[in-house]
Design an enzyme around this catalytic site. Structure first.
Site, PDB file in Angstrom:
ATOM      1  CG  ASP A 177      -3.430 -16.771  12.286  1.00  0.00           C
ATOM      2  OD1 ASP A 177      -3.340 -16.992  13.499  1.00  0.00           O
ATOM      3  OD2 ASP A 177      -2.468 -16.377  11.600  1.00  0.00           O
ATOM      4  CG  LEU A 198      -2.039  -1.056   1.183  1.00  0.00           C
ATOM      5  CD1 LEU A 198      -2.742  -1.126   2.522  1.00  0.00           C
ATOM      6  CD2 LEU A 198      -3.033  -0.750   0.073  1.00  0.00           C
TER       7      LEU A 198
END
Length: 409
Positions: free
Chosen positions: A289, A225
């Site tokens: 998770d 990003l």
């Protein structure tokens, strides 16, 4: 008729008129929103196929500049992305100019810099497609193909909160080692006729390297990003303890969601609904998770929950870990737009759509058929869970209208 009676009658008619008008407007607004959801679904289905084409005829910008401009507080990429194929083509073909150990974490990865200065995260292949990861739902190594599949599922669900991911084959000897840092290079070894590396991470071990087929290693690359959007890490309110015999509060307290709703940023804004969306996303891919999650910094709860690190997914198609859905069945709320999209995807549409979306990825076939079949079965469980909520509390309570206007300027 007396004046007083006339006044009462007129007042009653006025109340009925106002109520009817409000009711009709509300229904019109709802049906208009539903029609827009349906149109958005058809647009998504029409754009499932991504041609990995390097051409960017209509712009002088680089693919990295285009992808960086897509990012806004509530989306990583917009609904309509004619340049998506070109960006993904660049991710899978651009020359690697630097390779380093991955950023901190528990699993093996490498940080690559591609020509033009773009960072990507490379996750290597550790398992064959038909390998079943036994044990706890969060067991095993990261699955590179799970990152690819999760990205396309994000597109299909209309969330657009996952960074771009595409499969890539790299030659470790000619593409990685010549540009590798000393820290990464020091983890390379040869096992038989295969080039391997074990990197640097919490669980990285010299005894457990990732090995190429000869020099050619299959993996996934995730687009980093833009640095102008720094991330903030949050503890997931429905995170696990990862300690045997010790349960998190949500695992034994059915009223836990009431407590979550009283804490920031879940007491207002879109974050709690993002948590619900993410639970649905994670249940579909089998990801148990997500102990932490990321948003953009200084967002005051307004930005999206970013769907990063989805590689602990698609491990066991026979395991449907219902506890992943705890935010949904404990809070009993869901966005109307999410509910509509899930209903559009039933009757085998989800499996077909994901298979089509991944068909032309460089590492296709991305998932085995049992994993694709599991998606459709898990979708039915999600729909049944929402129905239980609406039967108990009513649709007006469960189905939440939360449509935010997204700006890509």
């Amino acid at each position: 008729m007396k004046l007083k009676q006339r006044v009462v009658l007129l007042a009653l008619l006025l109340v009925i008129f106002i109520f009817t008008k409000v009711f009709l407007i509300d229904n019109l607004d709802t049906s208009a929103a539903n029609r827009e959801d349906q149109r958005a679904f058809h647009r998504m289905m029409a754009s499932l196929h991504i041609e990995l084409d390097p051409r960017l005829d209509h712009t002088l910008q680089s693919p990295w500049e285009i992808a960086a401009q897509w990012v806004v507080p509530r989306e990583v990429y917009p609904e309509e992305t004619p340049e998506l194929g070109a960006v993904m083509h660049a991710m899978t073909t651009k020359k690697i100019i630097k390779a380093d150990v991955g950023y901190k974490g528990t699993q093996l990865k490498a940080l690559l810099i591609l020509e033009g200065g773009q960072k990507v995260v490379f996750k290597p292949k550790r398992y064959a497609r038909d390998y079943v990861v036994e044990g706890e739902p969060y067991a095993g190594y990261d699955r590179h193909n799970a990152e690819v599949a999760a990205f396309h599922l994000d597109r299909i669900l209309g969330f657009r909160r996952a960074p771009l991911v595409v499969g890539r084959f790299v030659n470790l000897r000619t593409e990685i080692k010549p540009v590798a840092t000393e820290q990464l290079l020091g983890t390379f070894m040869t096992v038989g006729n295969n080039t391997c590396f074990y990197g640097k991470c919490y669980y990285c071990r010299e005894t457990e390297p990732a090995c190429a087929d000869g020099d050619i290693m299959e993996g996934s690359v995730t687009l980093w990003l833009p640095d102008v959007w720094p991330l903030q890490k949050h503890r997931h309110p429905w995170g696990r303890t990862y300690r045997e015999g010790k349960l998190a509060r949500w695992e034994y307290d059915e009223s836990y969601c009431d407590a979550v709703k009283k804490t920031s940023p879940y007491d207002s804004g879109p974050r709690l609904l993002d948590i619900i969306d993410t639970a649905i996303f994670d249940y579909l891919i089998g990801n148990a998770d997500r102990h932490h999650y990321e948003s953009f910094q200084d967002d005051e709860g307004a930005s999206m929950l970013i769907l990063l690190d989805n590689a602990k997914s698609f491990g066991n198609p026979a395991l449907d870990e219902r506890s992943i859905l705890a935010p949904l069945y404990q809070c009993c709320i869901i966005r109307v737009s999410t509910w509509n999209r899930l209903n559009y995807l039933k009757n085998g549409v989800l499996k077909s759509a994901l298979k089509t979306a991944m068909l032309h990825d460089p590492i296709s076939p991305v998932l085995s058929d049992p994993h694709l079949d599991a998606l459709d079965q898990r979708l039915l469980s999600i729909l049944a869970t929402v129905k239980q909520c609406t039967d108990q509390f009513g649709p007006d309570v469960v189905l939440v209208e939360d449509r935010m206007t997204l700006s890509h300027l």
